[in-house]
Motif scaffolding. Structure first.
Motif, PDB file in Angstrom:
ATOM      1  N   THR A 165       0.888  -1.293  -0.151  1.00  0.00           N
ATOM      2  CA  THR A 165      -0.247   0.046   0.011  1.00  0.00           C
ATOM      3  C   THR A 165       0.876   1.192  -0.039  1.00  0.00           C
ATOM      4  O   THR A 165       0.412   2.242  -0.151  1.00  0.00           O
ATOM      5  CB  THR A 165      -1.028  -0.004   1.214  1.00  0.00           C
ATOM      6  OG1 THR A 165      -0.266  -0.037   2.541  1.00  0.00           O
ATOM      7  CG2 THR A 165      -2.014  -1.148   1.045  1.00  0.00           C
ATOM      8  N   CYS A 166       2.173   1.305   0.240  1.00  0.00           N
ATOM      9  CA  CYS A 166       2.982   2.217   0.132  1.00  0.00           C
ATOM     10  C   CYS A 166       2.963   2.612  -1.389  1.00  0.00           C
ATOM     11  O   CYS A 166       3.490   1.973  -2.175  1.00  0.00           O
ATOM     12  CB  CYS A 166       4.490   1.881   0.635  1.00  0.00           C
ATOM     13  SG  CYS A 166       5.762   3.181   0.100  1.00  0.00           S
ATOM     14  N   PRO A 167       2.688   4.102  -1.631  1.00  0.00           N
ATOM     15  CA  PRO A 167       2.843   4.551  -2.965  1.00  0.00           C
ATOM     16  C   PRO A 167       4.090   4.676  -3.719  1.00  0.00           C
ATOM     17  O   PRO A 167       4.126   4.754  -4.759  1.00  0.00           O
ATOM     18  CB  PRO A 167       2.046   5.868  -2.717  1.00  0.00           C
ATOM     19  CG  PRO A 167       2.488   6.397  -1.534  1.00  0.00           C
ATOM     20  CD  PRO A 167       2.370   5.063  -0.668  1.00  0.00           C
ATOM     21  N   TYR A 168       5.425   4.226  -2.991  1.00  0.00           N
ATOM     22  CA  TYR A 168       6.721   4.543  -3.485  1.00  0.00           C
ATOM     23  C   TYR A 168       7.361   3.086  -3.848  1.00  0.00           C
ATOM     24  O   TYR A 168       8.500   3.188  -4.122  1.00  0.00           O
ATOM     25  CB  TYR A 168       7.385   5.324  -2.507  1.00  0.00           C
ATOM     26  CG  TYR A 168       6.836   6.342  -2.327  1.00  0.00           C
ATOM     27  CD1 TYR A 168       6.362   7.421  -3.114  1.00  0.00           C
ATOM     28  CD2 TYR A 168       6.563   6.886  -0.737  1.00  0.00           C
ATOM     29  CE1 TYR A 168       5.578   8.698  -3.028  1.00  0.00           C
ATOM     30  CE2 TYR A 168       6.023   8.120  -0.411  1.00  0.00           C
ATOM     31  CZ  TYR A 168       5.443   9.211  -1.520  1.00  0.00           C
ATOM     32  OH  TYR A 168       4.881  10.164  -1.225  1.00  0.00           O
ATOM     33  N   ILE A 169       6.594   2.038  -3.791  1.00  0.00           N
ATOM     34  CA  ILE A 169       6.975   0.895  -4.223  1.00  0.00           C
ATOM     35  C   ILE A 169       6.184   0.090  -5.423  1.00  0.00           C
ATOM     36  O   ILE A 169       4.975   0.767  -5.501  1.00  0.00           O
ATOM     37  CB  ILE A 169       7.238  -0.222  -3.137  1.00  0.00           C
ATOM     38  CG1 ILE A 169       5.573  -0.695  -2.534  1.00  0.00           C
ATOM     39  CG2 ILE A 169       8.128   0.212  -2.155  1.00  0.00           C
ATOM     40  CD1 ILE A 169       4.977  -1.777  -3.019  1.00  0.00           C
ATOM     41  N   PRO A 180      -3.065   7.788   0.735  1.00  0.00           N
ATOM     42  CA  PRO A 180      -3.917   8.439  -0.132  1.00  0.00           C
ATOM     43  C   PRO A 180      -3.465   7.814  -1.389  1.00  0.00           C
ATOM     44  O   PRO A 180      -2.258   7.294  -1.853  1.00  0.00           O
ATOM     45  CB  PRO A 180      -3.683  10.021   0.111  1.00  0.00           C
ATOM     46  CG  PRO A 180      -2.236  10.092   0.718  1.00  0.00           C
ATOM     47  CD  PRO A 180      -2.278   8.617   1.470  1.00  0.00           C
ATOM     48  N   MET A 181      -4.242   8.242  -2.551  1.00  0.00           N
ATOM     49  CA  MET A 181      -4.040   7.706  -3.907  1.00  0.00           C
ATOM     50  C   MET A 181      -2.949   8.713  -4.408  1.00  0.00           C
ATOM     51  O   MET A 181      -3.017   9.692  -4.422  1.00  0.00           O
ATOM     52  CB  MET A 181      -5.133   7.884  -4.863  1.00  0.00           C
ATOM     53  CG  MET A 181      -5.250   7.498  -6.173  1.00  0.00           C
ATOM     54  SD  MET A 181      -6.654   7.625  -7.098  1.00  0.00           S
ATOM     55  CE  MET A 181      -7.106   9.382  -6.889  1.00  0.00           C
ATOM     56  N   PRO A 182      -1.824   8.006  -5.190  1.00  0.00           N
ATOM     57  CA  PRO A 182      -0.772   8.858  -5.536  1.00  0.00           C
ATOM     58  C   PRO A 182      -1.293   9.594  -6.784  1.00  0.00           C
ATOM     59  O   PRO A 182      -2.103   9.038  -7.635  1.00  0.00           O
ATOM     60  CB  PRO A 182       0.231   8.071  -5.731  1.00  0.00           C
ATOM     61  CG  PRO A 182      -0.340   6.415  -5.931  1.00  0.00           C
ATOM     62  CD  PRO A 182      -1.488   6.559  -4.924  1.00  0.00           C
ATOM     63  N   SER A 183      -0.391  10.670  -7.152  1.00  0.00           N
ATOM     64  CA  SER A 183      -1.123  11.298  -8.510  1.00  0.00           C
ATOM     65  C   SER A 183      -0.975  10.441  -9.622  1.00  0.00           C
ATOM     66  O   SER A 183      -1.621  10.290 -10.590  1.00  0.00           O
ATOM     67  CB  SER A 183      -0.272  12.767  -8.636  1.00  0.00           C
ATOM     68  OG  SER A 183       1.176  12.174  -8.747  1.00  0.00           O
ATOM     69  N   TYR A 184       0.172   9.610  -9.701  1.00  0.00           N
ATOM     70  CA  TYR A 184       0.325   8.596 -11.066  1.00  0.00           C
ATOM     71  C   TYR A 184      -0.870   7.554 -11.191  1.00  0.00           C
ATOM     72  O   TYR A 184      -0.956   7.375 -12.150  1.00  0.00           O
ATOM     73  CB  TYR A 184       1.688   8.031 -10.915  1.00  0.00           C
ATOM     74  CG  TYR A 184       1.768   6.857  -9.706  1.00  0.00           C
ATOM     75  CD1 TYR A 184       1.132   5.910  -9.590  1.00  0.00           C
ATOM     76  CD2 TYR A 184       2.846   7.479  -8.662  1.00  0.00           C
ATOM     77  CE1 TYR A 184       1.669   4.909  -8.768  1.00  0.00           C
ATOM     78  CE2 TYR A 184       2.811   6.314  -7.626  1.00  0.00           C
ATOM     79  CZ  TYR A 184       2.265   5.376  -7.688  1.00  0.00           C
ATOM     80  OH  TYR A 184       2.726   4.492  -6.720  1.00  0.00           O
ATOM     81  N   GLY A 200      -4.202   2.292  -4.331  1.00  0.00           N
ATOM     82  CA  GLY A 200      -5.048   1.030  -4.704  1.00  0.00           C
ATOM     83  C   GLY A 200      -3.558   0.072  -5.025  1.00  0.00           C
ATOM     84  O   GLY A 200      -2.759   0.546  -5.625  1.00  0.00           O
ATOM     85  N   PHE A 201      -3.697  -1.210  -4.999  1.00  0.00           N
ATOM     86  CA  PHE A 201      -2.811  -2.288  -5.076  1.00  0.00           C
ATOM     87  C   PHE A 201      -3.292  -3.395  -5.636  1.00  0.00           C
ATOM     88  O   PHE A 201      -4.395  -3.798  -5.428  1.00  0.00           O
ATOM     89  CB  PHE A 201      -1.546  -2.290  -4.036  1.00  0.00           C
ATOM     90  CG  PHE A 201      -2.536  -3.352  -3.003  1.00  0.00           C
ATOM     91  CD1 PHE A 201      -1.998  -4.591  -2.825  1.00  0.00           C
ATOM     92  CD2 PHE A 201      -3.378  -2.664  -2.160  1.00  0.00           C
ATOM     93  CE1 PHE A 201      -2.658  -5.546  -1.924  1.00  0.00           C
ATOM     94  CE2 PHE A 201      -3.878  -3.636  -1.144  1.00  0.00           C
ATOM     95  CZ  PHE A 201      -3.351  -4.804  -0.934  1.00  0.00           C
ATOM     96  N   ASN A 232       6.646   3.275 -11.304  1.00  0.00           N
ATOM     97  CA  ASN A 232       5.290   3.278 -11.463  1.00  0.00           C
ATOM     98  C   ASN A 232       4.653   4.726 -12.350  1.00  0.00           C
ATOM     99  O   ASN A 232       3.747   4.308 -13.010  1.00  0.00           O
ATOM    100  CB  ASN A 232       4.654   3.768  -9.778  1.00  0.00           C
ATOM    101  CG  ASN A 232       4.831   2.355  -9.170  1.00  0.00           C
ATOM    102  OD1 ASN A 232       5.699   1.377  -9.529  1.00  0.00           O
ATOM    103  ND2 ASN A 232       4.195   2.153  -8.039  1.00  0.00           N
ATOM    104  N   PRO A 233       5.294   5.836 -11.927  1.00  0.00           N
ATOM    105  CA  PRO A 233       4.803   6.839 -13.156  1.00  0.00           C
ATOM    106  C   PRO A 233       4.952   6.689 -14.448  1.00  0.00           C
ATOM    107  O   PRO A 233       3.930   6.671 -15.224  1.00  0.00           O
ATOM    108  CB  PRO A 233       5.597   8.157 -12.636  1.00  0.00           C
ATOM    109  CG  PRO A 233       6.079   7.890 -11.186  1.00  0.00           C
ATOM    110  CD  PRO A 233       6.381   6.316 -11.088  1.00  0.00           C
TER     111      PRO A 233
END
Length: 641
Positions: A459-463, A499-503, A532-533, A587-588
């Motif tokens: 759930t971490c947006p940076y992985i 929260p939902m990341p921008s990408y 989301g994941f 991810n982006p």
């Protein structure tokens, strides 16, 4: 935005000569709290409150503009794409501001604590003040108690604590406080549990342990799919099947410049003979090759005891990671000694020496290990990170406090800034969590709970979170896959913390517009603003793995993660051969180019007394964007700066 000039001036923080009055800091406000005592813990009646404890205040990192900087070096349309930072630059970027340091130290002095430079470590962003428990209670407006685990471990904690209004925004969290789940098992990570089906599976399993990928039938030599054959890929996944599925056809050119790391946690350990047995069958020229051991806090390879529990995970990860990237030398981060084991933070400490002081002694093993035979050091910043890091372990998001998770998640942001790609498996329980547990009405984990139980760090947006797919029974590698439905179910859902990341915005908005699930807010975080994941997926069913001298079928996103990691490592090779930088945080780019994936539109991920989510067109919380098309991804990343 960060100011490197201003941050650099913080090398010697200034202490005010006079303590500010207590009233200056405003009323106390609850900073963290928990509503229930965690499973397997009970309050003890007696606690000596004159006992001295080290109260550690982890200062808030300077995160202003951090995500913007990550997007600058990670978004494919950015003019600064792949212009990554080095470790020293990242450390300075994240150091607490002078205002944060002054406010926290002034507050402590106003409370009568004679703090000076010896209590504050600038690079590690923590203030440690020894004090009696009753003094800590006054400082934090908390009530401490002793708690005992069912295994006899005793822990000091409180159910909530408060900080002054003017202070709380300058502090990540304070220890010891509300953090439980002490590292209680002497031979394994307690929370990095692996997956177990949440719904009865169609296959017969030899092992139903919640801490491992799942082992299926043993295969005789005569039953093995031969090397190069694709006729049994719906029944036996081999490296050749994966190459055919995802179009992995590439000759490496820059192996000496490239790096790929796989993380394992003691006591999991590979068996050298298993690597040779697998290589003899599927990796010509690979017999005798071993991963490069990067020992973290005493991690060693052990073959004294053999079982699927001890060897299944490591054998799986390394056999496929090494096969798909051969002849690249794969690195093995083996974390933790045989007594304490390790947590994710133990591993992250070894990559970032500014991170060690923030370890939570109630969550993370405390090194040096004082036990006989224990590791007597502490590996802070011992290793430079490999270009790609693959991990097949996971917590339930609810296992940890949000502050702990956010702090660790920011460490993955730092790695992204340094140009590192981090992939994690999403879990094998569908919308349930480790062991098939869901969240009940009281907030506890239970097989009968009804609230979905997301996985962390997925759930971490940076992985990059990796789900699982399978070849439909009877189909060939040329036909579309479906979400994993055999033995395991692809972990997926929405975070209760991040929260939902921008990408992800466009992809998730499309999902909710066209395929909005019918589940209520009591079942999952359906505010349409949550992370989301998974992000993408790869096959995770029917893997042929050599374990303890024999071949057997293995199931799990434990397999999907190193496969995706291998693909990213090969793409890095191509970029390095062209004089370009590693791909870093992907991810982006992935979300900006969903056509580089094979969209998965069938299957679901049941759990928590539901059928879970359904794989649909576009991104979904079962298989993400889909499975990789190596030729398309290679062309895409080579086209970038």
């Amino acid at each position: 935005m960060f100011s490197k000039v201003c941050v650099a001036l913080l090398g010697i923080p200034l202490l005010r000569v006079l303590a500010a009055p207590r009233e200056q800091f405003g009323p106390h406000i609850i900073h963290e709290e928990r509503s229930v005592i965690p499973n397997q813990w009970d309050r003890r009646p007696m606690l000596d409150k004159t006992r001295i404890i080290p109260v550690r205040i982890n200062l808030a990192q300077n995160l202003e503009g951090a995500e913007d900087l990550l997007m600058e070096v990670s978004h494919p349309d950015s003019p600064k794409y792949a212009q990554h930072y080095n470790a020293e630059e990242v450390a300075d970027l994240f150091a607490p501001t002078k205002e944060t340091i002054d406010i926290v130290l002034d507050w402590l002095r106003s409370e009568g604590h004679d703090v000076d430079h010896s209590h504050y470590n600038h690079r590690k962003a923590a203030v440690v003040v020894p004090m009696p428990i009753h003094t800590a209670e006054n400082l934090l407006h908390a009530t401490y108690d002793a708690y005992e685990h069912t295994n006899g471990k005793v822990h000091i904690a409180c159910m909530n604590y408060s900080l002054p209004e003017a202070v709380r925004h300058h502090v990540d969290f304070v220890l010891p406080t509300v953090h439980f789940d002490v590292h209680t098992t002497p031979h394994a990570p307690t929370q990095e549990e692996k997956r177990d089906p949440t719904v009865p599976s169609p296959g017969k399993l030899k092992d139903k342990s919640p801490v491992l990928p799942k082992q299926g039938a043993t295969l005789s030599p005569q039953a093995l799919a031969p090397a190069g054959s694709l006729s049994k890929c719906d029944q036996q996944i081999t490296p050749d099947c994966l190459r055919a599925l995802y179009g992995i056809k590439y000759t490496q050119k820059a192996t000496k410049k490239n790096s790929f790391g796989i993380v394992e946690y003691t006591p999991q350990s590979y068996i050298p003979g298993d690597l040779d047995l697998f290589a003899k069958q599927y990796v010509p020229g690979g017999v005798g090759r071993r991963p490069k051991l990067l020992s973290v806090d005493g991690g060693q390879i052990s073959s004294a005891s053999k079982s699927f529990d001890l060897n299944g995970e490591s054998d799986l990860d390394l056999e496929y990671g090494m096969a798909l990237t051969f002849p690249l030398s794969v690195s093995l981060y083996q974390a933790g000694d045989k007594i304490f084991g390790a947590s994710f933070n133990t591993f992250l400490d070894a990559l970032d020496n500014t991170y060690c002081a923030g370890d939570d002694p109630t969550q993370d093993p405390h090194y040096p290990d004082p036990n006989p035979g224990g590791y007597k050091g502490k590996d802070c910043g011992k290793y430079a990170p490999t270009n790609v890091i693959s991990t097949s372990y996971a917590y339930n998001e609810i296992d940890l406090t949000p502050s702990y998770e956010k702090r660790q998640c920011n460490e993955y942001l730092k790695l992204g800034l340094r140009g590192v790609t981090v992939v994690y498996s999403s879990g094998d329980y569908g919308v349930a969590g480790n062991g098939g547990n869901c969240i009940d009405a009281s907030g506890h984990l239970s097989p009968s709970g009804l609230r979905f139980n997301p996985s962390f760090p997925s759930t971490c947006p940076y992985i990059t979170s990796i789900g699982a797919t399978q070849i439909k029974p009877g189909n060939s590698v040329a036909k579309p896959e479906e979400a994993a439905q055999t033995v395991i179910f692809s972990g997926g859902g929405f975070s209760n913390v991040f929260p939902m990341p921008s990408y992800q915005k466009t992809a998730i908005q499309y999902y909710y517009k066209h395929f909005k699930p019918s589940y209520s807010s009591s079942q999952y975080n359906n505010n349409q603003k949550a992370r989301g994941f998974p992000d993408i997926s790869a096959n995770g069913v029917n893997y042929v793995v050599a374990v303890d001298g024999a071949f057997s079928l293995v199931y799990g996103t434990s397999a999907s993660a190193p496969v995706v990691g291998s693909i990213f490592a090969l793409i890095n090779d191509a970029r390095l051969a062209h004089g370009k930088k590693p791909i870093g945080f992907v991810n982006p780019t992935l979300y900006a180019h969903p056509s580089a994936f094979n969209d998965i539109t069938s299957g679901n991920n049941p759990g928590c007394s539901t059928q879970g989510f359904t794989a649909v067109k576009g991104w979904d919380p079962v298989t993400g964007l889909g499975t990789p098309s190596f030729p398309k991804l290679l062309k895409l990343f080579l086209s970038l700066k």
